[in-house]
Design a protein around this motif. Sequence first.
Motif, mmCIF file in Angstrom:
data_model
loop_
_atom_site.group_PDB
_atom_site.id
_atom_site.type_symbol
_atom_site.label_atom_id
_atom_site.label_comp_id
_atom_site.label_asym_id
_atom_site.label_seq_id
_atom_site.Cartn_x
_atom_site.Cartn_y
_atom_site.Cartn_z
ATOM 1 N N HIS A 79 6.440 32.635 55.765
ATOM 2 C CA HIS A 79 5.870 32.436 57.092
ATOM 3 C C HIS A 79 4.492 33.084 57.203
ATOM 4 O O HIS A 79 4.135 33.933 56.392
ATOM 5 C CB HIS A 79 6.772 33.080 58.160
ATOM 6 N N TYR A 99 11.093 40.857 55.970
ATOM 7 C CA TYR A 99 12.256 41.013 56.845
ATOM 8 C C TYR A 99 13.547 40.662 56.118
ATOM 9 O O TYR A 99 13.579 39.740 55.300
ATOM 10 C CB TYR A 99 12.121 40.101 58.071
ATOM 11 N N SER A 101 18.117 40.921 57.039
ATOM 12 C CA SER A 101 19.087 41.167 58.111
ATOM 13 C C SER A 101 20.312 41.945 57.648
ATOM 14 O O SER A 101 20.868 42.720 58.410
ATOM 15 C CB SER A 101 19.566 39.846 58.719
ATOM 16 N N LYS A 130 15.679 42.895 60.738
ATOM 17 C CA LYS A 130 15.615 42.143 61.985
ATOM 18 C C LYS A 130 16.645 41.032 61.920
ATOM 19 O O LYS A 130 16.868 40.459 60.860
ATOM 20 C CB LYS A 130 14.208 41.566 62.170
ATOM 21 N N SER A 131 17.260 40.737 63.047
ATOM 22 C CA SER A 131 18.272 39.692 63.091
ATOM 23 C C SER A 131 17.602 38.326 63.231
ATOM 24 O O SER A 131 17.366 37.850 64.333
ATOM 25 C CB SER A 131 19.238 39.948 64.255
ATOM 26 N N LEU A 132 17.262 37.724 62.091
ATOM 27 C CA LEU A 132 16.652 36.396 62.052
ATOM 28 C C LEU A 132 17.704 35.423 61.531
ATOM 29 O O LEU A 132 18.426 35.747 60.576
ATOM 30 C CB LEU A 132 15.434 36.402 61.124
ATOM 31 N N HIS A 133 17.796 34.255 62.116
ATOM 32 C CA HIS A 133 18.882 33.327 61.793
ATOM 33 C C HIS A 133 19.040 33.084 60.291
ATOM 34 O O HIS A 133 20.141 33.224 59.756
ATOM 35 C CB HIS A 133 18.689 31.992 62.536
ATOM 36 N N THR A 135 18.076 34.706 57.641
ATOM 37 C CA THR A 135 18.435 35.858 56.803
ATOM 38 C C THR A 135 19.775 36.466 57.230
ATOM 39 O O THR A 135 20.435 37.114 56.428
ATOM 40 C CB THR A 135 17.332 36.941 56.836
ATOM 41 N N ARG A 136 20.181 36.222 58.457
ATOM 42 C CA ARG A 136 21.456 36.755 58.970
ATOM 43 C C ARG A 136 22.633 35.857 58.608
ATOM 44 O O ARG A 136 23.689 36.329 58.207
ATOM 45 C CB ARG A 136 21.350 36.890 60.493
ATOM 46 N N GLU A 146 6.597 37.583 55.884
ATOM 47 C CA GLU A 146 5.498 37.332 56.829
ATOM 48 C C GLU A 146 4.241 37.731 56.075
ATOM 49 O O GLU A 146 3.913 38.911 55.951
ATOM 50 C CB GLU A 146 5.661 38.163 58.110
#
Length: 182
Positions: A79, A99, A101, A130-133, A135-136, A146
């Motif tokens: 990203h 990032y 998760s 971080k709770s990113l879809h 990676t979670r 990033e």
Amino acid sequence: KPVVVLDAGHGGTQSGAVSLTGKLEKNFNLAVIQKAGALLMQAGLVDVIFTRTEDVTRGLQERVDIAERAKANLFISVHGNSLPADYPNRNKVNGSETYYSRAESLPLAQIMHKHLVAATGFKDNGIRSKSLHVTRESSMPAVLLEVGYLTNPGNESAMYSEQLQDSLAREIVAGIMEYLGL
């Protein structure tokens, strides 16, 4: 062979961030992922699965499902970062972040972040949980890179250069190989 999923963030109707000069994040993400994928396939040590190879819309769960169906060993998402127009001094904020998760993704995040910073030469903003879809919800080690800030003039111009994209692709491959011990 290990299976590596390469995810070019956004795409299709989801442009992602828009850079200072009007460039779309989705195009940067896809260019880097295609370059990294080509290098990985050339090396022949892993099977490469792309969540997209063209400008199409893919939902977050759809990306996870692609990785799960492939029984992937790793999930790498690329990203470009940005800040809202009203963010104070937004054009001064810069740098690379990685990032993750889930705890089992931290070793991958540490290796990939080292290579990310080496590729960009940008400020090291560290590894962040971080709770990113993507990676979670994925079951395999997964990270979201990033690369830099599209709202920072220096980061933006570098990110759209062939030189940085080629360097980043090589370092993503080096990180994957290091993590997998290949």
